[in-house]
Motif scaffolding. Structure first.
Motif, PDB file in Angstrom:
ATOM      1  N   GLN A  35     -13.569  -8.146  -9.694  1.00  0.00           N
ATOM      2  CA  GLN A  35     -14.342  -7.639  -8.557  1.00  0.00           C
ATOM      3  C   GLN A  35     -13.417  -6.750  -7.736  1.00  0.00           C
ATOM      4  O   GLN A  35     -12.304  -7.153  -7.399  1.00  0.00           O
ATOM      5  N   ALA A  36     -13.849  -5.549  -7.450  1.00  0.00           N
ATOM      6  CA  ALA A  36     -13.026  -4.609  -6.698  1.00  0.00           C
ATOM      7  C   ALA A  36     -13.880  -3.906  -5.650  1.00  0.00           C
ATOM      8  O   ALA A  36     -15.112  -3.998  -5.667  1.00  0.00           O
ATOM      9  N   PHE A  37     -13.185  -3.190  -4.766  1.00  0.00           N
ATOM     10  CA  PHE A  37     -13.857  -2.463  -3.696  1.00  0.00           C
ATOM     11  C   PHE A  37     -13.202  -1.110  -3.521  1.00  0.00           C
ATOM     12  O   PHE A  37     -11.978  -0.993  -3.562  1.00  0.00           O
ATOM     13  N   LEU A  38     -14.037  -0.092  -3.345  1.00  0.00           N
ATOM     14  CA  LEU A  38     -13.569   1.255  -3.041  1.00  0.00           C
ATOM     15  C   LEU A  38     -14.349   1.729  -1.839  1.00  0.00           C
ATOM     16  O   LEU A  38     -15.591   1.786  -1.887  1.00  0.00           O
ATOM     17  N   ALA A  39     -13.642   2.030  -0.763  1.00  0.00           N
ATOM     18  CA  ALA A  39     -14.285   2.460   0.484  1.00  0.00           C
ATOM     19  C   ALA A  39     -15.369   1.474   0.922  1.00  0.00           C
ATOM     20  O   ALA A  39     -16.414   1.862   1.414  1.00  0.00           O
ATOM     21  N   GLY A  40     -15.094   0.194   0.702  1.00  0.00           N
ATOM     22  CA  GLY A  40     -16.012  -0.854   1.127  1.00  0.00           C
ATOM     23  C   GLY A  40     -17.114  -1.191   0.154  1.00  0.00           C
ATOM     24  O   GLY A  40     -17.844  -2.154   0.334  1.00  0.00           O
ATOM     25  N   LYS A  41     -17.250  -0.418  -0.901  1.00  0.00           N
ATOM     26  CA  LYS A  41     -18.336  -0.629  -1.866  1.00  0.00           C
ATOM     27  C   LYS A  41     -17.825  -1.430  -3.072  1.00  0.00           C
ATOM     28  O   LYS A  41     -16.811  -1.083  -3.669  1.00  0.00           O
ATOM     29  N   PRO A  42     -18.566  -2.482  -3.461  1.00  0.00           N
ATOM     30  CA  PRO A  42     -18.118  -3.318  -4.580  1.00  0.00           C
ATOM     31  C   PRO A  42     -18.410  -2.685  -5.937  1.00  0.00           C
ATOM     32  O   PRO A  42     -19.366  -1.942  -6.100  1.00  0.00           O
ATOM     33  N   VAL A  98      -9.008 -12.347  -0.087  1.00  0.00           N
ATOM     34  CA  VAL A  98      -9.953 -11.593  -0.911  1.00  0.00           C
ATOM     35  C   VAL A  98     -11.293 -11.390  -0.216  1.00  0.00           C
ATOM     36  O   VAL A  98     -11.994 -10.412  -0.497  1.00  0.00           O
ATOM     37  N   GLU A  99     -11.628 -12.261   0.721  1.00  0.00           N
ATOM     38  CA  GLU A  99     -12.883 -12.112   1.457  1.00  0.00           C
ATOM     39  C   GLU A  99     -12.861 -10.894   2.381  1.00  0.00           C
ATOM     40  O   GLU A  99     -13.910 -10.449   2.852  1.00  0.00           O
ATOM     41  N   ARG A 100     -11.702 -10.305   2.610  1.00  0.00           N
ATOM     42  CA  ARG A 100     -11.588  -9.141   3.488  1.00  0.00           C
ATOM     43  C   ARG A 100     -11.288  -7.845   2.731  1.00  0.00           C
ATOM     44  O   ARG A 100     -11.008  -6.812   3.339  1.00  0.00           O
ATOM     45  N   LEU A 101     -11.356  -7.878   1.400  1.00  0.00           N
ATOM     46  CA  LEU A 101     -10.978  -6.687   0.625  1.00  0.00           C
ATOM     47  C   LEU A 101     -11.920  -5.506   0.810  1.00  0.00           C
ATOM     48  O   LEU A 101     -11.477  -4.360   0.779  1.00  0.00           O
ATOM     49  N   ALA A 102     -13.202  -5.750   0.991  1.00  0.00           N
ATOM     50  CA  ALA A 102     -14.126  -4.633   1.224  1.00  0.00           C
ATOM     51  C   ALA A 102     -13.692  -3.868   2.471  1.00  0.00           C
ATOM     52  O   ALA A 102     -13.587  -2.634   2.459  1.00  0.00           O
ATOM     53  N   PRO A 116      -9.163   1.938  -5.056  1.00  0.00           N
ATOM     54  CA  PRO A 116      -9.744   0.599  -5.003  1.00  0.00           C
ATOM     55  C   PRO A 116      -8.697  -0.505  -4.927  1.00  0.00           C
ATOM     56  O   PRO A 116      -7.541  -0.313  -5.308  1.00  0.00           O
ATOM     57  N   VAL A 117      -9.168  -1.650  -4.438  1.00  0.00           N
ATOM     58  CA  VAL A 117      -8.383  -2.879  -4.471  1.00  0.00           C
ATOM     59  C   VAL A 117      -9.228  -3.950  -5.152  1.00  0.00           C
ATOM     60  O   VAL A 117     -10.438  -4.022  -4.942  1.00  0.00           O
ATOM     61  N   ALA A 118      -8.582  -4.748  -5.990  1.00  0.00           N
ATOM     62  CA  ALA A 118      -9.278  -5.774  -6.758  1.00  0.00           C
ATOM     63  C   ALA A 118      -8.885  -7.164  -6.279  1.00  0.00           C
ATOM     64  O   ALA A 118      -7.729  -7.403  -5.909  1.00  0.00           O
ATOM     65  N   ALA A 119      -9.856  -8.059  -6.305  1.00  0.00           N
ATOM     66  CA  ALA A 119      -9.641  -9.453  -5.915  1.00  0.00           C
ATOM     67  C   ALA A 119      -9.100 -10.239  -7.100  1.00  0.00           C
ATOM     68  O   ALA A 119      -9.578 -10.101  -8.222  1.00  0.00           O
ATOM     69  N   ASP A 120      -8.125 -11.076  -6.825  1.00  0.00           N
ATOM     70  CA  ASP A 120      -7.496 -11.913  -7.844  1.00  0.00           C
ATOM     71  C   ASP A 120      -7.427 -13.362  -7.352  1.00  0.00           C
ATOM     72  O   ASP A 120      -6.340 -13.888  -7.115  1.00  0.00           O
ATOM     73  N   PRO A 121      -8.593 -14.014  -7.186  1.00  0.00           N
ATOM     74  CA  PRO A 121      -8.583 -15.387  -6.683  1.00  0.00           C
ATOM     75  C   PRO A 121      -7.724 -16.306  -7.559  1.00  0.00           C
ATOM     76  O   PRO A 121      -7.822 -16.263  -8.779  1.00  0.00           O
ATOM     77  N   GLY A 122      -6.868 -17.071  -6.915  1.00  0.00           N
ATOM     78  CA  GLY A 122      -5.983 -17.968  -7.649  1.00  0.00           C
ATOM     79  C   GLY A 122      -4.834 -17.270  -8.355  1.00  0.00           C
ATOM     80  O   GLY A 122      -4.109 -17.887  -9.115  1.00  0.00           O
ATOM     81  N   ALA A 123      -4.666 -15.979  -8.129  1.00  0.00           N
ATOM     82  CA  ALA A 123      -3.600 -15.168  -8.739  1.00  0.00           C
ATOM     83  C   ALA A 123      -3.635 -15.246 -10.266  1.00  0.00           C
ATOM     84  O   ALA A 123      -2.612 -15.162 -10.938  1.00  0.00           O
ATOM     85  N   LYS A 124      -4.831 -15.341 -10.834  1.00  0.00           N
ATOM     86  CA  LYS A 124      -4.959 -15.451 -12.296  1.00  0.00           C
ATOM     87  C   LYS A 124      -4.492 -14.174 -13.003  1.00  0.00           C
ATOM     88  O   LYS A 124      -3.824 -14.241 -14.038  1.00  0.00           O
ATOM     89  N   ILE A 125      -4.854 -13.017 -12.468  1.00  0.00           N
ATOM     90  CA  ILE A 125      -4.402 -11.759 -13.076  1.00  0.00           C
ATOM     91  C   ILE A 125      -2.897 -11.616 -12.903  1.00  0.00           C
ATOM     92  O   ILE A 125      -2.183 -11.265 -13.845  1.00  0.00           O
ATOM     93  N   ALA A 126      -2.413 -11.916 -11.706  1.00  0.00           N
ATOM     94  CA  ALA A 126      -0.967 -11.839 -11.446  1.00  0.00           C
ATOM     95  C   ALA A 126      -0.198 -12.705 -12.435  1.00  0.00           C
ATOM     96  O   ALA A 126       0.866 -12.308 -12.922  1.00  0.00           O
TER      97      ALA A 126
END
Length: 188
Positions: A35-42, A98-102, A116-126
């Protein structure tokens, strides 16, 4: 006595410094969707699809709306047009706030809607990129990412892995690696 004090200070600073790790240059970067956001849009960011369009500059950051992360996002935002001119996709990834990424993706003091910025809950991608935040003295990584930047070739090869908790040199490092790779491509 001064030498003993200096050694004790060095040991304390070293113990407080995160232990960072990353994928090695030349290794294969994992593909992911997030899940990612660009200029506030998911939207859903797809690493494999992004690589089909050219190299990817991806940077992990610990958390939105913290001092160093705000600075780093702002610096990448200022360079976003140059990354685009080099044919690269730019993406930030974080497990923090991540709740503030938009909001973060659109904020003119941070990303400014430029990338864009992408959400990585639990740092799974990291964790798949061997880039979770690790603190000395803490056995398990916290569920945040370290400040680690990558340049990834269209074939998935890691061209640069740069760890530095200081936010101010990631743009220079990634841009340099991107330009060096492009110069090699022109010679082929």
């Amino acid at each position: 006595m001064k030498r003993l004090f200096a050694l004790a200070t060095l040991a304390a600073v070293t113990a407080a410094t995160p232990a960072l790790a990353d994928l090695a240059v030349g290794s294969k970067a994992p593909d992911f969707k997030a899940q990612a956001f660009l200029a506030g849009k998911p939207f859903t960011f797809d690493m494999a699809a992004a690589r089909r369009n050219g190299p990817v500059v991806m940077y992990f950051f610990p958390s939105a709306y913290t001092g160093g992360c705000n600075l780093e996002a702002h610096l990448f935002s200022e360079a976003a047009d140059e990354f685009k001119a080099q044919g690269a996709t730019l993406i930030g990834v974080t497990a923090g706030k991540v709740e503030r990424l938009a909001e973060f993706s659109a904020d003119t003091k941070t990303c400014g809607g430029k990338f864009p910025v992408a959400a990585d809950p639990g740092a799974k991608i990291a964790k798949t990129y061997d880039a979770p935040l690790k603190m000395a003295g803490i056995k398990a990584p916290v569920d945040m990412s370290a400040r680690t930047s990558y340049v990834i070739a269209p074939d998935g090869t890691v061209l640069l892995a740069y760890d530095n908790m200081a936010a101010d040199d990631h743009v220079t490092q990634t841009m340099g690696a991107l330009k060096a790779w492009k110069a090699k491509q022109k010679k082929k």
